[in-house]
Design a protein around this motif. Structure first.
Motif, PDB file in Angstrom:
ATOM      1  N   VAL A   1       0.837  -1.180   0.000  1.00  0.00           N
ATOM      2  CA  VAL A   1       0.000   0.000   0.000  1.00  0.00           C
ATOM      3  C   VAL A   1       0.884   1.246   0.000  1.00  0.00           C
ATOM      4  O   VAL A   1       0.621   2.198  -0.732  1.00  0.00           O
ATOM      5  CB  VAL A   1      -0.950  -0.004   1.219  1.00  0.00           C
ATOM      6  CG1 VAL A   1      -1.730   1.282   1.309  1.00  0.00           C
ATOM      7  CG2 VAL A   1      -1.888  -1.178   1.182  1.00  0.00           C
ATOM      8  N   LEU A   2       1.947   1.192   0.796  1.00  0.00           N
ATOM      9  CA  LEU A   2       2.836   2.344   0.857  1.00  0.00           C
ATOM     10  C   LEU A   2       3.521   2.589  -0.482  1.00  0.00           C
ATOM     11  O   LEU A   2       3.631   3.743  -0.930  1.00  0.00           O
ATOM     12  CB  LEU A   2       3.884   2.138   1.958  1.00  0.00           C
ATOM     13  CG  LEU A   2       4.829   3.295   2.208  1.00  0.00           C
ATOM     14  CD1 LEU A   2       4.070   4.544   2.600  1.00  0.00           C
ATOM     15  CD2 LEU A   2       5.827   2.914   3.279  1.00  0.00           C
ATOM     16  N   SER A   3       3.940   1.535  -1.154  1.00  0.00           N
ATOM     17  CA  SER A   3       4.589   1.716  -2.456  1.00  0.00           C
ATOM     18  C   SER A   3       3.601   2.278  -3.484  1.00  0.00           C
ATOM     19  O   SER A   3       3.978   3.076  -4.344  1.00  0.00           O
ATOM     20  CB  SER A   3       5.180   0.398  -2.951  1.00  0.00           C
ATOM     21  OG  SER A   3       4.177  -0.568  -3.128  1.00  0.00           O
ATOM     22  N   MET A   4       2.324   1.887  -3.394  1.00  0.00           N
ATOM     23  CA  MET A   4       1.305   2.430  -4.292  1.00  0.00           C
ATOM     24  C   MET A   4       1.152   3.938  -4.070  1.00  0.00           C
ATOM     25  O   MET A   4       1.117   4.715  -5.030  1.00  0.00           O
ATOM     26  CB  MET A   4      -0.041   1.739  -4.066  1.00  0.00           C
ATOM     27  CG  MET A   4      -1.166   2.327  -4.899  1.00  0.00           C
ATOM     28  SD  MET A   4      -2.812   1.814  -4.397  1.00  0.00           S
ATOM     29  CE  MET A   4      -3.019   2.696  -2.861  1.00  0.00           C
ATOM     30  N   VAL A   5       1.094   4.348  -2.815  1.00  0.00           N
ATOM     31  CA  VAL A   5       0.925   5.768  -2.495  1.00  0.00           C
ATOM     32  C   VAL A   5       2.125   6.566  -2.984  1.00  0.00           C
ATOM     33  O   VAL A   5       1.973   7.623  -3.611  1.00  0.00           O
ATOM     34  CB  VAL A   5       0.712   5.949  -0.977  1.00  0.00           C
ATOM     35  CG1 VAL A   5       0.787   7.415  -0.577  1.00  0.00           C
ATOM     36  CG2 VAL A   5      -0.614   5.349  -0.555  1.00  0.00           C
ATOM     37  N   ILE A   6       3.324   6.050  -2.741  1.00  0.00           N
ATOM     38  CA  ILE A   6       4.531   6.761  -3.180  1.00  0.00           C
ATOM     39  C   ILE A   6       4.563   6.871  -4.705  1.00  0.00           C
ATOM     40  O   ILE A   6       4.879   7.931  -5.259  1.00  0.00           O
ATOM     41  CB  ILE A   6       5.793   6.062  -2.647  1.00  0.00           C
ATOM     42  CG1 ILE A   6       5.877   6.257  -1.140  1.00  0.00           C
ATOM     43  CG2 ILE A   6       7.047   6.581  -3.325  1.00  0.00           C
ATOM     44  CD1 ILE A   6       6.939   5.432  -0.467  1.00  0.00           C
ATOM     45  N   THR A   7       4.231   5.788  -5.410  1.00  0.00           N
ATOM     46  CA  THR A   7       4.222   5.814  -6.871  1.00  0.00           C
ATOM     47  C   THR A   7       3.220   6.831  -7.397  1.00  0.00           C
ATOM     48  O   THR A   7       3.524   7.602  -8.320  1.00  0.00           O
ATOM     49  CB  THR A   7       3.903   4.421  -7.427  1.00  0.00           C
ATOM     50  OG1 THR A   7       4.889   3.498  -6.960  1.00  0.00           O
ATOM     51  CG2 THR A   7       3.880   4.424  -8.943  1.00  0.00           C
TER      52      THR A   7
END
Length: 110
Positions: free
Chosen positions: A1-7
């Motif tokens: 989820v965190l990688s999705m938000v950062i992307t």
């Protein structure tokens, strides 16, 4: 989820298609409305679904650690019982059933 938000946040701040003055003028003539320096703009809104995914990820991690901890304890107890002395076939079957029952109880309790 965190990688999705950062992307998604990186995509919203990136300049994918830089337009110089001549290119902007051509696009404005072609489309009929003013065009800025950014030829391609990505707008991102992090809505309720993002927060629900985050909560689900945390809940999944917590439940998984609880279940696996209990399952490991049950398996260790069965292994310890099997290693303390020789078992005949009926004792081995009852130990395996009690271990499976303990694992089922651990899963149901979590």
């Amino acid at each position: 989820v965190l990688s999705m938000v950062i992307t998604l946040l990186e995509m919203s701040t990136s300049n994918f298609l830089f337009l110089n003055g001549d290119q902007r003028a051509r696009f404005e003539q072609l489309f009929g409305f003013p065009v800025g320096d950014h030829g391609l703009t990505v707008e991102v809104r992090l809505g309720l679904g993002t927060y629900l995914l985050g909560a689900a990820a945390v809940a999944h991690y917590w439940a998984g650690s609880m279940v696996m901890g209990r399952l490991d304890a049950a398996a260790a107890a069965v292994l310890h019982r099997q290693c303390t002395g020789p078992l005949d076939a009926s004792e081995a079957a009852s130990e395996l059933e009690s271990g499976a029952a303990a694992a089922a109880v651990a899963v149901a309790a979590a």
